[in-house]
Design a protein around this motif. Structure first.
Motif, PDB file in Angstrom:
ATOM      1  N   PRO A  35       0.829  -1.215   0.000  1.00  0.00           N
ATOM      2  CA  PRO A  35       0.000   0.000   0.000  1.00  0.00           C
ATOM      3  C   PRO A  35       0.864   1.266   0.000  1.00  0.00           C
ATOM      4  O   PRO A  35       0.351   2.367  -0.174  1.00  0.00           O
ATOM      5  CB  PRO A  35      -0.785  -0.100   1.313  1.00  0.00           C
ATOM      6  N   PHE A  36       2.162   1.102   0.217  1.00  0.00           N
ATOM      7  CA  PHE A  36       3.063   2.249   0.324  1.00  0.00           C
ATOM      8  C   PHE A  36       3.905   2.456  -0.931  1.00  0.00           C
ATOM      9  O   PHE A  36       4.833   3.253  -0.952  1.00  0.00           O
ATOM     10  CB  PHE A  36       3.959   2.072   1.565  1.00  0.00           C
ATOM     11  N   GLY A  37       3.578   1.711  -1.956  1.00  0.00           N
ATOM     12  CA  GLY A  37       4.319   1.849  -3.212  1.00  0.00           C
ATOM     13  C   GLY A  37       5.254   0.683  -3.428  1.00  0.00           C
ATOM     14  O   GLY A  37       5.120  -0.373  -2.797  1.00  0.00           O
ATOM     15  N   LYS A  38       6.206   0.902  -4.336  1.00  0.00           N
ATOM     16  CA  LYS A  38       7.070  -0.194  -4.780  1.00  0.00           C
ATOM     17  C   LYS A  38       8.347  -0.280  -3.931  1.00  0.00           C
ATOM     18  O   LYS A  38       9.018   0.746  -3.735  1.00  0.00           O
ATOM     19  CB  LYS A  38       7.496   0.098  -6.230  1.00  0.00           C
TER      20      LYS A  38
ATOM     21  N   MET B 131      15.631   8.988  -1.597  1.00  0.00           N
ATOM     22  CA  MET B 131      14.528   8.587  -2.467  1.00  0.00           C
ATOM     23  C   MET B 131      14.178   7.097  -2.328  1.00  0.00           C
ATOM     24  O   MET B 131      13.367   6.567  -3.088  1.00  0.00           O
ATOM     25  CB  MET B 131      14.857   8.938  -3.915  1.00  0.00           C
ATOM     26  N   ILE B 132      14.767   6.453  -1.343  1.00  0.00           N
ATOM     27  CA  ILE B 132      14.423   5.040  -1.101  1.00  0.00           C
ATOM     28  C   ILE B 132      13.027   4.987  -0.480  1.00  0.00           C
ATOM     29  O   ILE B 132      12.701   5.777   0.412  1.00  0.00           O
ATOM     30  CB  ILE B 132      15.460   4.407  -0.133  1.00  0.00           C
ATOM     31  N   ASN B 133      12.223   4.065  -0.958  1.00  0.00           N
ATOM     32  CA  ASN B 133      10.896   3.886  -0.368  1.00  0.00           C
ATOM     33  C   ASN B 133      11.026   2.915   0.818  1.00  0.00           C
ATOM     34  O   ASN B 133      10.753   1.716   0.703  1.00  0.00           O
ATOM     35  CB  ASN B 133       9.899   3.375  -1.413  1.00  0.00           C
ATOM     36  N   PHE B 134      11.467   3.461   1.926  1.00  0.00           N
ATOM     37  CA  PHE B 134      11.738   2.632   3.106  1.00  0.00           C
ATOM     38  C   PHE B 134      10.468   1.931   3.592  1.00  0.00           C
ATOM     39  O   PHE B 134      10.506   0.792   4.045  1.00  0.00           O
ATOM     40  CB  PHE B 134      12.320   3.489   4.241  1.00  0.00           C
ATOM     41  N   ARG B 135       9.342   2.623   3.509  1.00  0.00           N
ATOM     42  CA  ARG B 135       8.094   2.004   3.986  1.00  0.00           C
ATOM     43  C   ARG B 135       7.749   0.776   3.149  1.00  0.00           C
ATOM     44  O   ARG B 135       7.376  -0.265   3.680  1.00  0.00           O
ATOM     45  CB  ARG B 135       6.935   3.015   3.950  1.00  0.00           C
ATOM     46  N   ALA B 136       7.864   0.923   1.827  1.00  0.00           N
ATOM     47  CA  ALA B 136       7.559  -0.221   0.956  1.00  0.00           C
ATOM     48  C   ALA B 136       8.530  -1.373   1.242  1.00  0.00           C
ATOM     49  O   ALA B 136       8.119  -2.541   1.308  1.00  0.00           O
ATOM     50  CB  ALA B 136       7.629   0.203  -0.503  1.00  0.00           C
ATOM     51  N   ASN B 137       9.811  -1.050   1.410  1.00  0.00           N
ATOM     52  CA  ASN B 137      10.810  -2.104   1.662  1.00  0.00           C
ATOM     53  C   ASN B 137      10.467  -2.911   2.916  1.00  0.00           C
ATOM     54  O   ASN B 137      10.520  -4.147   2.920  1.00  0.00           O
ATOM     55  CB  ASN B 137      12.207  -1.492   1.830  1.00  0.00           C
ATOM     56  N   ILE B 138      10.128  -2.195   3.989  1.00  0.00           N
ATOM     57  CA  ILE B 138       9.874  -2.872   5.269  1.00  0.00           C
ATOM     58  C   ILE B 138       8.506  -3.571   5.239  1.00  0.00           C
ATOM     59  O   ILE B 138       8.356  -4.686   5.730  1.00  0.00           O
ATOM     60  CB  ILE B 138       9.972  -1.860   6.441  1.00  0.00           C
ATOM     61  N   TRP B 139       7.522  -2.918   4.634  1.00  0.00           N
ATOM     62  CA  TRP B 139       6.198  -3.560   4.538  1.00  0.00           C
ATOM     63  C   TRP B 139       6.284  -4.833   3.694  1.00  0.00           C
ATOM     64  O   TRP B 139       5.640  -5.842   3.977  1.00  0.00           O
ATOM     65  CB  TRP B 139       5.152  -2.591   3.978  1.00  0.00           C
ATOM     66  N   GLY B 140       7.084  -4.789   2.653  1.00  0.00           N
ATOM     67  CA  GLY B 140       7.281  -5.976   1.810  1.00  0.00           C
ATOM     68  C   GLY B 140       7.799  -7.148   2.639  1.00  0.00           C
ATOM     69  O   GLY B 140       7.360  -8.289   2.469  1.00  0.00           O
ATOM     70  N   PHE B 141       8.726  -6.878   3.542  1.00  0.00           N
ATOM     71  CA  PHE B 141       9.217  -7.932   4.448  1.00  0.00           C
ATOM     72  C   PHE B 141       8.055  -8.500   5.263  1.00  0.00           C
ATOM     73  O   PHE B 141       7.911  -9.695   5.414  1.00  0.00           O
ATOM     74  CB  PHE B 141      10.278  -7.369   5.405  1.00  0.00           C
ATOM     75  N   ARG B 142       7.236  -7.593   5.793  1.00  0.00           N
ATOM     76  CA  ARG B 142       6.083  -8.050   6.589  1.00  0.00           C
ATOM     77  C   ARG B 142       5.185  -8.978   5.770  1.00  0.00           C
ATOM     78  O   ARG B 142       4.791 -10.048   6.225  1.00  0.00           O
ATOM     79  CB  ARG B 142       5.287  -6.846   7.085  1.00  0.00           C
ATOM     80  N   LYS B 143       4.927  -8.541   4.531  1.00  0.00           N
ATOM     81  CA  LYS B 143       4.037  -9.350   3.686  1.00  0.00           C
ATOM     82  C   LYS B 143       4.598 -10.748   3.461  1.00  0.00           C
ATOM     83  O   LYS B 143       3.868 -11.725   3.325  1.00  0.00           O
ATOM     84  CB  LYS B 143       3.835  -8.661   2.329  1.00  0.00           C
ATOM     85  N   LEU B 144       5.931 -10.828   3.426  1.00  0.00           N
ATOM     86  CA  LEU B 144       6.571 -12.129   3.207  1.00  0.00           C
ATOM     87  C   LEU B 144       6.695 -12.929   4.500  1.00  0.00           C
ATOM     88  O   LEU B 144       7.219 -14.041   4.501  1.00  0.00           O
ATOM     89  CB  LEU B 144       7.951 -11.916   2.574  1.00  0.00           C
ATOM     90  N   GLY B 145       6.252 -12.347   5.605  1.00  0.00           N
ATOM     91  CA  GLY B 145       6.252 -13.074   6.875  1.00  0.00           C
ATOM     92  C   GLY B 145       7.527 -12.915   7.684  1.00  0.00           C
ATOM     93  O   GLY B 145       7.824 -13.747   8.554  1.00  0.00           O
ATOM     94  N   ILE B 146       8.274 -11.859   7.417  1.00  0.00           N
ATOM     95  CA  ILE B 146       9.557 -11.669   8.103  1.00  0.00           C
ATOM     96  C   ILE B 146       9.385 -10.812   9.354  1.00  0.00           C
ATOM     97  O   ILE B 146       8.737  -9.763   9.301  1.00  0.00           O
ATOM     98  CB  ILE B 146      10.547 -10.998   7.142  1.00  0.00           C
ATOM     99  N   ASN B 147       9.983 -11.257  10.457  1.00  0.00           N
ATOM    100  CA  ASN B 147       9.954 -10.394  11.644  1.00  0.00           C
ATOM    101  C   ASN B 147      11.338 -10.200  12.276  1.00  0.00           C
ATOM    102  O   ASN B 147      11.451  -9.676  13.367  1.00  0.00           O
ATOM    103  CB  ASN B 147       8.931 -10.898  12.670  1.00  0.00           C
ATOM    104  N   LYS B 148      12.366 -10.640  11.555  1.00  0.00           N
ATOM    105  CA  LYS B 148      13.733 -10.390  12.024  1.00  0.00           C
ATOM    106  C   LYS B 148      14.514  -9.806  10.857  1.00  0.00           C
ATOM    107  O   LYS B 148      14.464 -10.354   9.757  1.00  0.00           O
ATOM    108  CB  LYS B 148      14.410 -11.686  12.470  1.00  0.00           C
TER     109      LYS B 148
END
Ligand code: HPA
Length: 279
Positions: free
Chosen positions: A27-30, A61-78
């Motif tokens: 939801p935060f972009g790419k 210009m890094i989309n930090f939110r997308a990067n971290i949310w992407g980890f969440r979507k993949l089930g990562i918590n570390k």
């Protein structure tokens, strides 16, 4: 599952068995790039180059939110985050590793939260956790960041550095600057007087956002150069990339050791950070 974020000059980790490459929308972009899903030591590891392969995105210009949310979507918590830094503390020399224990934020233009109250995006995950409760409930959230880094990930990185006989320091204050320019000598003198140890452009908001999603986040920095005014020569991106190149194999060894050593169960408070944090 464990996420690894690679920094300047570190766009992949060979030595791990790559399973697949996945594109993730958020939801935060790419995110900066596709995520590389791999297996090592019986654990699933997901790698993301922060700047994208080929270094497409400057720090601001890094989309930090997308990067971290992407980890969440993949089930990562570390998450283990790797970054290049300039050395401010006089005891540091190029090539040293630093396992920071705190940060100071001098960035200026970065979105540092997922939780934007009435303006919040709706989660595209269905974990039914506090993250979704707060986001979808359009709440305002103030997380505690007294201790920004997961102590378990930090100690694991420290053990990995020790076992690898790497030259490293087990604590340090990382000052985050906006970039993409490097710092002036006066800025570094002030940072030095304030007791900061290393300077870089990416740890904030990465660590903040990971913590907002209750992740266990640890950082390993590589001193690629002495900071402005401490170094006797003009600073260049060439020397940063060169040092990352020289240390590439050693970084990889430390990361692989850390992956082996990361425990299954974590005894820290990272997952409690959202309790009572919303208004
Ligand atoms: N300043 C900011 N970021 C950096 C530096 C530096 O000297 N070296 C590597 N990343």
């Amino acid at each position: 599952m464990i996420g690894i974020i690679g920094g300047s000059g570190l766009y992949n980790i060979d030595g791990i068995n790559i399973i697949e490459e996945v594109e993730v929308s958020t939801p935060f972009g790419k995110p900066s790039d596709n995520y590389i899903v791999a297996e090592y030591s019986g654990k699933t590891v997901v790698f993301l180059p922060r700047h994208g392969r080929g270094h497409k995105f400057p720090p601001h210009m890094i989309n930090f939110r997308a990067n971290i949310w992407g980890f969440r979507k993949l089930g990562i918590n570390k998450v283990i985050s790797i970054s290049a830094v300039g050395g401010i503390n006089k005891d540091l020399k190029p090539g040293d590793f630093v396992i920071s224990d705190n940060f100071v934020d001098f960035t200026k233009s970065r979105v540092q939260t997922f939780y934007e109250g009435i303006h919040s995006k709706t989660a595209d995950t269905q974990f039914k956790d506090e993250v979704e409760e707060y986001l979808n409930g359009k709440r305002v959230v103030h997380i505690d960041i007294t201790e920004p880094f997961c102590p378990v990930v930090r100690y694991t990185l420290i053990k990995a550095c020790k076992e690898n006989s790497s030259s490293f320091v087990d604590r340090g204050v990382y000052v985050a600057t906006e970039g993409p320019r490097l710092e002036s000598a006066s800025e570094i003198r002030i940072f030095s007087n304030l007791g900061f140890d290393v300077v870089g452009m990416t740890l904030v908001p990465e660590v903040v956002l990971a913590r907002e999603l209750r992740m266990h986040f640890g950082s390993i920095s590589i001193v690629t150069n002495l900071a402005a005014g401490i170094s006797e020569s003009r600073l260049t991106s060439d020397e940063v990339v060169q040092m990352m190149h020289i240390k590439n194999e050693e970084i990889k060894q430390v990361i692989l050791k850390a992956l082996e050593k990361l425990p299954e169960k974590f005894s820290c408070q990272c997952e409690e950070v959202l309790k009572g944090a919303a208004i």
